[in-house]
Write a protein that holds these residues in place. Structure first.
Motif, PDB file in Angstrom:
ATOM      1  N   ILE A 158       0.830  -1.203   0.000  1.00 42.20           N
ATOM      2  CA  ILE A 158       0.000   0.000   0.000  1.00 42.20           C
ATOM      3  C   ILE A 158       0.867   1.256   0.000  1.00 42.20           C
ATOM      4  O   ILE A 158       0.610   2.197  -0.746  1.00 42.20           O
ATOM      5  N   ALA A 159       1.913   1.258   0.831  1.00 37.15           N
ATOM      6  CA  ALA A 159       2.804   2.425   0.893  1.00 37.15           C
ATOM      7  C   ALA A 159       3.494   2.656  -0.443  1.00 37.15           C
ATOM      8  O   ALA A 159       3.609   3.804  -0.899  1.00 37.15           O
ATOM      9  N   GLU A 160       3.933   1.582  -1.085  1.00 40.00           N
ATOM     10  CA  GLU A 160       4.596   1.710  -2.390  1.00 40.00           C
ATOM     11  C   GLU A 160       3.628   2.215  -3.459  1.00 40.00           C
ATOM     12  O   GLU A 160       3.971   3.058  -4.276  1.00 40.00           O
ATOM     13  N   ALA A 161       2.399   1.714  -3.435  1.00 42.04           N
ATOM     14  CA  ALA A 161       1.400   2.174  -4.405  1.00 42.04           C
ATOM     15  C   ALA A 161       1.080   3.646  -4.196  1.00 42.04           C
ATOM     16  O   ALA A 161       0.970   4.411  -5.164  1.00 42.04           O
ATOM     17  N   LYS A 162       0.945   4.056  -2.938  1.00 39.78           N
ATOM     18  CA  LYS A 162       0.683   5.471  -2.658  1.00 39.78           C
ATOM     19  C   LYS A 162       1.848   6.341  -3.092  1.00 39.78           C
ATOM     20  O   LYS A 162       1.654   7.441  -3.614  1.00 39.78           O
ATOM     21  N   ARG A 163       3.071   5.859  -2.877  1.00 39.40           N
ATOM     22  CA  ARG A 163       4.253   6.621  -3.285  1.00 39.40           C
ATOM     23  C   ARG A 163       4.278   6.803  -4.800  1.00 39.40           C
ATOM     24  O   ARG A 163       4.553   7.891  -5.303  1.00 39.40           O
ATOM     25  N   LYS A 164       3.951   5.722  -5.516  1.00 36.53           N
ATOM     26  CA  LYS A 164       3.977   5.807  -6.971  1.00 36.53           C
ATOM     27  C   LYS A 164       2.833   6.651  -7.530  1.00 36.53           C
ATOM     28  O   LYS A 164       2.949   7.225  -8.606  1.00 36.53           O
ATOM     29  N   LEU A 165       1.739   6.735  -6.784  1.00 39.33           N
ATOM     30  CA  LEU A 165       0.591   7.514  -7.243  1.00 39.33           C
ATOM     31  C   LEU A 165       0.556   8.944  -6.692  1.00 39.33           C
ATOM     32  O   LEU A 165      -0.373   9.684  -6.977  1.00 39.33           O
ATOM     33  N   ALA A 166       1.553   9.313  -5.924  1.00 38.22           N
ATOM     34  CA  ALA A 166       1.532  10.608  -5.243  1.00 38.22           C
ATOM     35  C   ALA A 166       1.382  11.770  -6.226  1.00 38.22           C
ATOM     36  O   ALA A 166       0.597  12.695  -5.979  1.00 38.22           O
ATOM     37  N   HIS A 167       2.102  11.729  -7.334  1.00 43.54           N
ATOM     38  CA  HIS A 167       2.012  12.845  -8.282  1.00 43.54           C
ATOM     39  C   HIS A 167       0.624  12.928  -8.921  1.00 43.54           C
ATOM     40  O   HIS A 167       0.132  14.003  -9.208  1.00 43.54           O
ATOM     41  N   THR A 168      -0.020  11.799  -9.139  1.00 41.79           N
ATOM     42  CA  THR A 168      -1.364  11.786  -9.702  1.00 41.79           C
ATOM     43  C   THR A 168      -2.388  12.253  -8.670  1.00 41.79           C
ATOM     44  O   THR A 168      -3.314  12.995  -8.999  1.00 41.79           O
ATOM     45  N   LEU A 169      -2.218  11.854  -7.445  1.00 39.14           N
ATOM     46  CA  LEU A 169      -3.163  12.218  -6.390  1.00 39.14           C
ATOM     47  C   LEU A 169      -3.156  13.715  -6.098  1.00 39.14           C
ATOM     48  O   LEU A 169      -4.152  14.255  -5.635  1.00 39.14           O
ATOM     49  N   LYS A 170      -2.053  14.383  -6.376  1.00 40.94           N
ATOM     50  CA  LYS A 170      -1.984  15.829  -6.141  1.00 40.94           C
ATOM     51  C   LYS A 170      -2.984  16.586  -7.001  1.00 40.94           C
ATOM     52  O   LYS A 170      -3.457  17.651  -6.625  1.00 40.94           O
ATOM     53  N   ARG A 171      -3.321  16.027  -8.149  1.00 42.49           N
ATOM     54  CA  ARG A 171      -4.264  16.700  -9.054  1.00 42.49           C
ATOM     55  C   ARG A 171      -5.711  16.496  -8.647  1.00 42.49           C
ATOM     56  O   ARG A 171      -6.589  17.206  -9.128  1.00 42.49           O
ATOM     57  N   PHE A 172      -5.992  15.541  -7.764  1.00 39.01           N
ATOM     58  CA  PHE A 172      -7.366  15.251  -7.343  1.00 39.01           C
ATOM     59  C   PHE A 172      -7.818  16.238  -6.272  1.00 39.01           C
ATOM     60  O   PHE A 172      -6.995  16.784  -5.530  1.00 39.01           O
ATOM     61  N   ASN A 173      -9.133  16.425  -6.190  1.00 41.30           N
ATOM     62  CA  ASN A 173      -9.659  17.199  -5.053  1.00 41.30           C
ATOM     63  C   ASN A 173      -9.655  16.298  -3.822  1.00 41.30           C
ATOM     64  O   ASN A 173      -9.403  15.105  -3.908  1.00 41.30           O
ATOM     65  N   ASP A 174      -9.949  16.871  -2.665  1.00 40.21           N
ATOM     66  CA  ASP A 174      -9.851  16.121  -1.404  1.00 40.21           C
ATOM     67  C   ASP A 174     -10.743  14.882  -1.371  1.00 40.21           C
ATOM     68  O   ASP A 174     -10.331  13.821  -0.908  1.00 40.21           O
ATOM     69  N   GLN A 175     -11.953  15.020  -1.901  1.00 45.31           N
ATOM     70  CA  GLN A 175     -12.896  13.895  -1.867  1.00 45.31           C
ATOM     71  C   GLN A 175     -12.397  12.755  -2.758  1.00 45.31           C
ATOM     72  O   GLN A 175     -12.409  11.593  -2.360  1.00 45.31           O
TER      73      GLN A 175
ATOM     74  N   ARG B 291      -9.300  12.205  -3.700  1.00 46.89           N
ATOM     75  CA  ARG B 291      -8.066  11.690  -3.126  1.00 46.89           C
ATOM     76  C   ARG B 291      -8.380  10.711  -1.994  1.00 46.89           C
ATOM     77  O   ARG B 291      -7.782   9.641  -1.896  1.00 46.89           O
ATOM     78  N   HIS B 292      -9.351  11.076  -1.163  1.00 47.72           N
ATOM     79  CA  HIS B 292      -9.753  10.200  -0.065  1.00 47.72           C
ATOM     80  C   HIS B 292     -10.303   8.875  -0.609  1.00 47.72           C
ATOM     81  O   HIS B 292      -9.976   7.798  -0.112  1.00 47.72           O
ATOM     82  N   TYR B 293     -11.125   8.949  -1.672  1.00 46.95           N
ATOM     83  CA  TYR B 293     -11.690   7.740  -2.280  1.00 46.95           C
ATOM     84  C   TYR B 293     -10.573   6.860  -2.852  1.00 46.95           C
ATOM     85  O   TYR B 293     -10.576   5.644  -2.690  1.00 46.95           O
ATOM     86  N   ALA B 294      -9.596   7.472  -3.520  1.00 41.91           N
ATOM     87  CA  ALA B 294      -8.505   6.712  -4.141  1.00 41.91           C
ATOM     88  C   ALA B 294      -7.639   6.033  -3.088  1.00 41.91           C
ATOM     89  O   ALA B 294      -7.192   4.902  -3.282  1.00 41.91           O
ATOM     90  N   CYS B 295      -7.404   6.724  -1.987  1.00 43.45           N
ATOM     91  CA  CYS B 295      -6.566   6.118  -0.930  1.00 43.45           C
ATOM     92  C   CYS B 295      -7.281   4.989  -0.258  1.00 43.45           C
ATOM     93  O   CYS B 295      -6.679   4.020   0.141  1.00 43.45           O
TER      94      CYS B 295
END
Length: 143
Positions: free
Chosen positions: A120-137, A139-143
């Motif tokens: 999970i930590a590795e997936a979040k690290r790899k998706l961090a740049h993509t998640l920055k473009r999402f709104n809070d809601q 981003r919360h759903y994706a995590c």
């Protein structure tokens, strides 16, 4: 200072058999936790342990009925673990005590939980740049 005596050849053989049995049971638990069926049991190994103990304490007829119910409900991994643990309990000679397979269960569940946390930590690290473009809601759903 405590004195101890080195084990004789018979004891060494028994200890070697117990060690290999422990490793065998631990590997079976680890493979079982990799199945979709038992993946969720990793979080609360005590509840899973209690379920196994309850099934193992049944009489042979009730135990076989429990195995049949598990297989009917698509829980083949749990059924195979129960079969393995029952066979270990009934084998003659040196074998694992209940506390040993319970320790193997605890050890492998913690190992599997650590594995999933690192995935999970590795997936979040790899998706961090993509998640920055999402709104809070989102981003919360994706995590």
């Amino acid at each position: 200072m405590r004195q101890f005596e080195m084990p004789n050849e018979t004891d060494k053989v028994s200890l070697d058999q117990m060690c290999s049995s422990y490793g065998f049971v631990a590997s079976k638990f680890l493979f079982a936790f990799q199945t979709r069926e038992l993946r969720g049991e990793v979080r609360d190994f005590r509840a899973f342990r209690n379920k196994l103990v309850a099934a193992l304490s049944k009489k042979p007829v009730e135990f076989n009925q429990r195995l049949a119910d598990l297989k009917t409900n698509g829980k083949a991994a749990e059924a195979s673990l129960l079969t393995l643990l029952r066979e270990l309990k009934e084998t003659p000679g040196p074998h694992l005590q209940a506390r040993h397979w319970k320790l193997a269960l605890e050890e492998t569940s913690k190992m599997a939980l650590t594995h999933w946390k690192s995935v999970i930590a590795e997936a979040k690290r790899k998706l961090a740049h993509t998640l920055k473009r999402f709104n809070d809601q989102d981003r919360h759903y994706a995590c």
